[in-house]
Structure formats: structure tokens, C-alpha cells
Write an enzyme that holds these catalytic residues in place. Structure first.
Site, PDB file in Angstrom:
ATOM      1  N   GLY A 105       6.207  -1.793  -0.385  1.00 13.59           N
ATOM      2  CA  GLY A 105       5.218  -2.053   0.658  1.00 13.59           C
ATOM      3  C   GLY A 105       3.896  -2.449   0.029  1.00 13.59           C
ATOM      4  O   GLY A 105       3.764  -2.491  -1.199  1.00 13.59           O
ATOM      5  N   THR A 158       1.239  -0.732  -0.032  1.00 15.15           N
ATOM      6  CA  THR A 158       0.600   0.439  -0.655  1.00 15.15           C
ATOM      7  C   THR A 158       1.546   1.131  -1.636  1.00 15.15           C
ATOM      8  O   THR A 158       1.191   1.379  -2.779  1.00 15.15           O
ATOM      9  CB  THR A 158       0.157   1.451   0.426  1.00 15.15           C
ATOM     10  OG1 THR A 158      -0.670   0.774   1.384  1.00 15.15           O
ATOM     11  CG2 THR A 158      -0.625   2.611  -0.190  1.00 15.15           C
ATOM     12  N   ASN A 159       2.754   1.437  -1.187  1.00 14.35           N
ATOM     13  CA  ASN A 159       3.697   2.211  -1.996  1.00 14.35           C
ATOM     14  C   ASN A 159       5.021   1.493  -2.202  1.00 14.35           C
ATOM     15  O   ASN A 159       5.459   0.725  -1.337  1.00 14.35           O
ATOM     16  CB  ASN A 159       3.983   3.563  -1.327  1.00 14.35           C
ATOM     17  CG  ASN A 159       2.784   4.482  -1.377  1.00 14.35           C
ATOM     18  OD1 ASN A 159       2.155   4.636  -2.417  1.00 14.35           O
ATOM     19  ND2 ASN A 159       2.441   5.078  -0.242  1.00 14.35           N
ATOM     20  N   ASP A 211      10.651  -5.952   5.163  1.00 14.99           N
ATOM     21  CA  ASP A 211      10.700  -4.535   5.564  1.00 14.99           C
ATOM     22  C   ASP A 211      10.951  -4.393   7.062  1.00 14.99           C
ATOM     23  O   ASP A 211      11.627  -3.476   7.516  1.00 14.99           O
ATOM     24  CB  ASP A 211       9.402  -3.808   5.169  1.00 14.99           C
ATOM     25  CG  ASP A 211       8.149  -4.470   5.719  1.00 14.99           C
ATOM     26  OD1 ASP A 211       8.124  -5.710   5.904  1.00 14.99           O
ATOM     27  OD2 ASP A 211       7.160  -3.741   5.976  1.00 14.99           O
ATOM     28  N   THR A 258     -19.748  13.402  12.437  1.00 13.52           N
ATOM     29  CA  THR A 258     -19.337  12.017  12.156  1.00 13.52           C
ATOM     30  C   THR A 258     -17.844  11.921  11.836  1.00 13.52           C
ATOM     31  O   THR A 258     -17.126  11.061  12.360  1.00 13.52           O
ATOM     32  CB  THR A 258     -20.161  11.456  10.968  1.00 13.52           C
ATOM     33  OG1 THR A 258     -21.534  11.672  11.254  1.00 13.52           O
ATOM     34  CG2 THR A 258     -19.909   9.980  10.756  1.00 13.52           C
TER      35      THR A 258
END
Ligand code: ADP
Ligand code: PAZ
Ligand code: K
EC number: 2.7.1.33
Length: 260
Positions: free
Chosen positions: A8, A10-11, A109, A184
Site C-alpha cells: 500500500g 503506507t505499509n 488492491d 483543540t
């Protein structure tokens, strides 16, 4: 044994399959510079630590990042002496039809997820994957991939707030207690978490209305467990859907006598 790799944005996840038994899976960050030798040292170390002795004879790759495929191919060739199947390449057949606009390249994917979803749940299905992006993919009654939706990922949305507004900090996503935040961080978590719950509900409702049939909705991907806490969004959660899909696609190619 089959080594399945899902890369992916990211990973990158590696899984080892002995028939339909997954005997190990390991996750690393996606870095296109990583070499075949580095992958092999990392993977063999982890397998040794877990006492897994495997003869890897086959490899299948799905990658949303085209340039990592080169080094994964070298890994396959050099260490396992096999040519990998790469989802999305013409030589890798899919067990289902893909009905999208001519010339469109669907993220591999997304295709793989729907293959696995169809195998387990049948058609008229929506697969929601909470990865770098949040994707919705629609499976028709006959298992065909018929399109979907791409939305910004959960972490991406939080990062965008942080980058664009000087006074907003880096925040990790979690389910806030209340909708009305009193600081916040709580305000940002609420905006993204509850905003996503609304996004998922609205998109799934509209897909169902457009399809005109009842549909099951299943979730997967790194951040899916977080949204599983909101009881009524999904019919099921699958933590290794992409890996199941890769195993199924590899099996299909063997069945039809296809060699990469
Ligand atoms: N177990 C986890 N807990 C919290 N965040 C996670 C977990 N796994 C992945 N993530 C985060 O979820 C996002 C999507 O992860 P992943 O599904 O691996 O993405 P991709 O498939 O796009 O690489 C990333 O931002 C990652 O940091
Ligand atoms: C939509 C995606 C970015 C999702 O990637 P991920 O979040 O799994 O890293 C990926 O599937 C992709 O690059 N798709 C190509 C365009 C398409 O699917 O239509
Ligand atoms: K993914």
C-alpha cells in the site's frame, strides 16, 4: 508455499500461505528504495524467529506504488527462483470481470479486495478499505468489479489540517467520547472521526440506492478496527482481506494453467 505481498502507499504486508492456511504475516513500511537483499534479510530473520521453515515456490504481488515492484521482482527471482504474478499485469488473470471505463487502471488492491469479498460473502457487496486512502468498491451479483469511490484517508485528513493551519497540532486518530470537543485535539478528532462515520454511511446508502438491491458492507484496512466500534456501519470486518484475495487470484491462475 506462496508468498503474497500487498504494497500500500503506507505499509507493505507479506503473508506466507501453505495451501489455504496462512502461516505467517509481517508488516513493514513502504519504501521504494528497499532492495531485494534487504527484504530477504528482514523476512528470513522474522521467519527464523518464529521457527517457520518454508520453501517459497511462488510469489504474488499487489502494489499501489508502481516503483516498488522492481525490487520485489528481484526478490522473487533471486531468492525464490520464481517469476511473480503481479496483479494488474496482463499475464495475471482475475477470477472475476472488471466492468469500468475503457483505459481505466483500477488500483490492484481494490480488485484484490473484491475478489476476496466475493469468495467469502458472495455478490452485491461493498468493500470499504481504510488505508492511506479510504476506498469503496462494489461487487455485482456475479462477482464483477463494477466501480467504487475514493475518499481521502483518515490520517491524511488529520495531516492536512495540521499542515494547512499553523495552530493545529499533529493528532493521532481515536474515537472521541463526545461530539463537542472542549480542546483543540478533541475538536480535530471529533471532526475527522464523526465526519468519517457520516461519509461512510452516506456513500454506502447512495451506492445501495444506485444499485437498487440490498448489499452487504464489509470493512478492512489498517484503520478499520477503529470504525468497527461504531456498531451499525458494517456487516463484518476482515483483517486480512487483501491477503485472502491474493491467495485466491494465485489459485485461479494455477487452475487455468497460467504461469507468470
Ligand atoms: N494497527 C493500526 N493502528 C493504528 N493505525 C494503523 C494501524 N495499521 C495501520 N495504521 C495506519 O492506518 C493507515 C492505513 O494503513 P494501511 O491499511 O496499512 O494503509 P495502506 O494499505 O494504504 O498502506 C496508515 O496511516 C497507518 O499508519
Ligand atoms: C486508491 C488508492 C490510492 C488506494 O491505495 P491505498 O490506500 O491502499 O494505499 C490505490 O488503489 C490507487 O492508487 N488506485 C489507482 C486509481 C484507481 O483505483 O482508480
Ligand atoms: K490497502
Amino acid at each position: 508455499m506462496l508468498l503474497a505481498v500487498d504494497c500500500g502507499n503506507t505499509n507493505t504486508v507479506f503473508a506466507l500461505w501453505d495451501g489455504d492456511q496462512m502461516i505467517g504475516h509481517w508488516r513493514t513500511s513502504t519504501e521504494w528504495q528497499r532492495t531485494a537483499d534487504q527484504y530477504y534479510v528482514w523476512l528470513s530473520t522474522l521467519m527464523n524467529l518464529q521457527g517457520i521453515k518454508a520453501q517459497i515456490t511462488d510469489m504474488i504481488i499487489s502494489s499501489t506504488v508502481p516503483r516498488v515492484v522492481f525490487n520485489l521482482r528481484v526478490l522473487s527471482d533471486r531468492y525464490f527462483n520464481t517469476r511473480p504474478l503481479v496483479v494488474g499485469k496482463p499475464e495475471c488473470a482475475l477470477p472475476v470481470d472488471v466492468r469500468v471505463d475503457e483505459g481505466t487502471t483500477v488500483g490492484p488492491d481494490r480488485l484484490v479486495n473484491t475478489v476476496a469479498g466475493y469468495e467469502k460473502y458472495g455478490g452485491d457487496l461493498i468493500v470499504v478499505d481504510f488505508g492511506t486512502a479510504t476506498t469503496f468498491d462494489v461487487v455485482a451479483a456475479d462477482g464483477a468489479y463494477v466501480g467504487g469511490v475514493i475518499a481521502p484517508g483518515v490520517n491524511l485528513s488529520l495531516e492536512a489540517l495540521h499542515h494547512a493551519a499553523a495552530a493545529l497540532p499533529h493528532v493521532d486518530i481515536s474515537k472521541p467520547q463526545n461530539v463537542i470537543g472542549t480542546n483543540t485535539v478533541a475538536c480535530m478528532q471529533s471532526g475527522v472521526f464523526w465526519g468519517y462515520v457520516g461519509l461512510v454511511r452516506e456513500i454506502c446508502d447512495r451506492i445501495k440506492a444506485e444499485s437498487g438491491v440490498p448489499m452487504k458492507v464489509i470493512s478492512t484496512g489498517g484503520l478499520a478496527p477503529l470504525f468497527q466500534q461504531t456498531a451499525d456501519l458494517f456487516d463484518a470486518y476482515e483483517d486480512d482481506l487483501t491477503m485472502q484475495g491474493l491467495r485466491r487470484i494465485h489459485e485461479h491462475n494455477k487452475d487455468i494453467g497460467n504461469h507468470a
